[in-house]
Write a protein that holds these residues in place. Structure first.
Motif, mmCIF file in Angstrom:
data_model
loop_
_atom_site.group_PDB
_atom_site.id
_atom_site.type_symbol
_atom_site.label_atom_id
_atom_site.label_comp_id
_atom_site.label_asym_id
_atom_site.label_seq_id
_atom_site.Cartn_x
_atom_site.Cartn_y
_atom_site.Cartn_z
ATOM 1 N N UNK A 115 31.969 40.406 43.122
ATOM 2 C CA UNK A 115 30.986 40.115 44.383
ATOM 3 C C UNK A 115 31.640 40.318 45.559
ATOM 4 N N UNK A 116 32.934 40.005 45.417
ATOM 5 C CA UNK A 116 33.761 39.774 46.605
ATOM 6 C C UNK A 116 34.535 41.342 47.202
ATOM 7 N N UNK A 117 33.854 42.149 46.344
ATOM 8 C CA UNK A 117 34.717 43.701 46.550
ATOM 9 C C UNK A 117 35.990 44.162 46.109
ATOM 10 N N UNK A 118 36.131 43.518 44.912
ATOM 11 C CA UNK A 118 37.418 43.619 44.168
ATOM 12 C C UNK A 118 37.016 44.175 42.762
ATOM 13 N N UNK A 119 38.004 44.877 42.273
ATOM 14 C CA UNK A 119 38.078 45.129 40.795
ATOM 15 C C UNK A 119 38.605 44.093 39.819
ATOM 16 N N UNK A 120 38.108 43.579 38.554
ATOM 17 C CA UNK A 120 38.901 42.585 37.938
ATOM 18 C C UNK A 120 40.179 42.882 37.753
ATOM 19 N N UNK A 121 40.601 44.124 37.579
ATOM 20 C CA UNK A 121 42.180 44.635 37.291
ATOM 21 C C UNK A 121 43.017 44.020 38.384
ATOM 22 N N UNK A 122 42.450 43.776 39.259
ATOM 23 C CA UNK A 122 43.571 43.413 40.483
ATOM 24 C C UNK A 122 44.064 42.010 40.144
ATOM 25 N N UNK A 123 43.509 41.313 39.094
ATOM 26 C CA UNK A 123 44.181 40.138 38.601
ATOM 27 C C UNK A 123 45.449 40.372 38.161
ATOM 28 N N UNK A 124 45.961 41.470 37.675
ATOM 29 C CA UNK A 124 47.096 41.850 36.946
ATOM 30 C C UNK A 124 48.124 42.456 37.942
ATOM 31 N N UNK A 134 43.118 40.565 50.163
ATOM 32 C CA UNK A 134 43.037 40.741 48.741
ATOM 33 C C UNK A 134 43.615 39.367 48.031
ATOM 34 N N UNK A 135 44.499 38.868 48.380
ATOM 35 C CA UNK A 135 45.071 37.911 47.855
ATOM 36 C C UNK A 135 44.370 36.534 48.177
ATOM 37 N N UNK A 136 43.844 36.423 49.437
ATOM 38 C CA UNK A 136 42.862 35.199 49.528
ATOM 39 C C UNK A 136 41.517 35.497 48.849
ATOM 40 N N UNK A 137 41.015 36.429 48.763
ATOM 41 C CA UNK A 137 39.910 36.704 47.987
ATOM 42 C C UNK A 137 39.984 36.342 46.420
ATOM 43 N N UNK A 138 41.354 36.564 45.780
ATOM 44 C CA UNK A 138 41.631 36.428 44.473
ATOM 45 C C UNK A 138 41.864 34.850 44.276
#
Length: 199
Positions: A115-124, A134-138
């Motif tokens: 919903x915030x415009x990031x792919x789930x893979x960015x968690x890794x 990006x960090x703030x949205x995570x």
């Protein structure tokens, strides 16, 4: 019913009052934004709600609990907090979930990331390899996934562009059973809140 009640709060640093007989009521489910010039006490107010900063006078009730050093842990368990300056003792979003003992929330966090415009893979991905936005949205996605009664956001738009702010506003608006309290001076964010507190 008020979920937060501040009564006759006095807070001063040395001889300078930040709050003098300050009162605030936030009702359950409200999206409240605290705004004002730098140094007026926006971040201090969020810290007081968590008992990381104690006023010299007055009373604070959160979720029906009288906030004291003894009850601070019980109150903090009702909330998730996203600080203005994010310096975490973890390397990536997945480690953040692990640190919070929130492994079961990974799927929900991925939904919020989308919903915030990031792919789930960015968690890794390593926090060192991504932008501040990006960090703030995570961190925001992880905190929302905890589904606590209170979500505290200190300058949540600080590292975001207008499109990302719009996504965050839309995402927050859809939260259920969550009271959001933010500190911000961003006009786009302020315009979307229900309850504005001017310091």
């Amino acid at each position: 019913m008020p979920i937060i009640q501040l009564s006759s709060i006095d807070l001063k640093f040395q001889t300078d009052y930040i709050f003098n007989q300050f009162n605030l009521t936030v009702r359950e489910g409200q999206n409240t934004c605290i705004t004002g010039a730098s140094g007026r006490g926006k971040s201090s107010l969020l810290k007081m709600l968590q008992a990381y900063l104690l006023p010299q006078g007055g009373n604070i009730h959160v979720c029906g609990i009288n906030l004291t050093p003894e009850t601070a842990s019980a109150v903090r368990a009702q909330m998730a907090y996203v600080p203005q300056n994010i310096h975490l003792p973890v390397k990536c979003g997945s480690e953040l979930l692990h640190m919070l003992n929130a492994h079961s929330r990974a799927e929900k966090a991925a939904e919020y990331l989308s919903q915030l415009g990031l792919e789930p893979e960015i968690m890794e991905r390593s926090f060192d390899e991504m932008s501040g936005g990006q960090k703030q949205r995570i961190v925001i996605a992880v905190c929302m996934s905890l589904e606590r009664k209170l979500l505290l956001l200190d300058e949540p738009t600080a590292s975001l562009d207008e499109a990302s702010i719009a996504r965050l506003i839309h995402c927050v608006a859809k939260l259920k059973n969550t009271t959001v309290i933010s500190a911000s001076h961003n006009e786009q964010w302020i315009a979307a809140t229900q309850n504005l507190i001017q310091l």
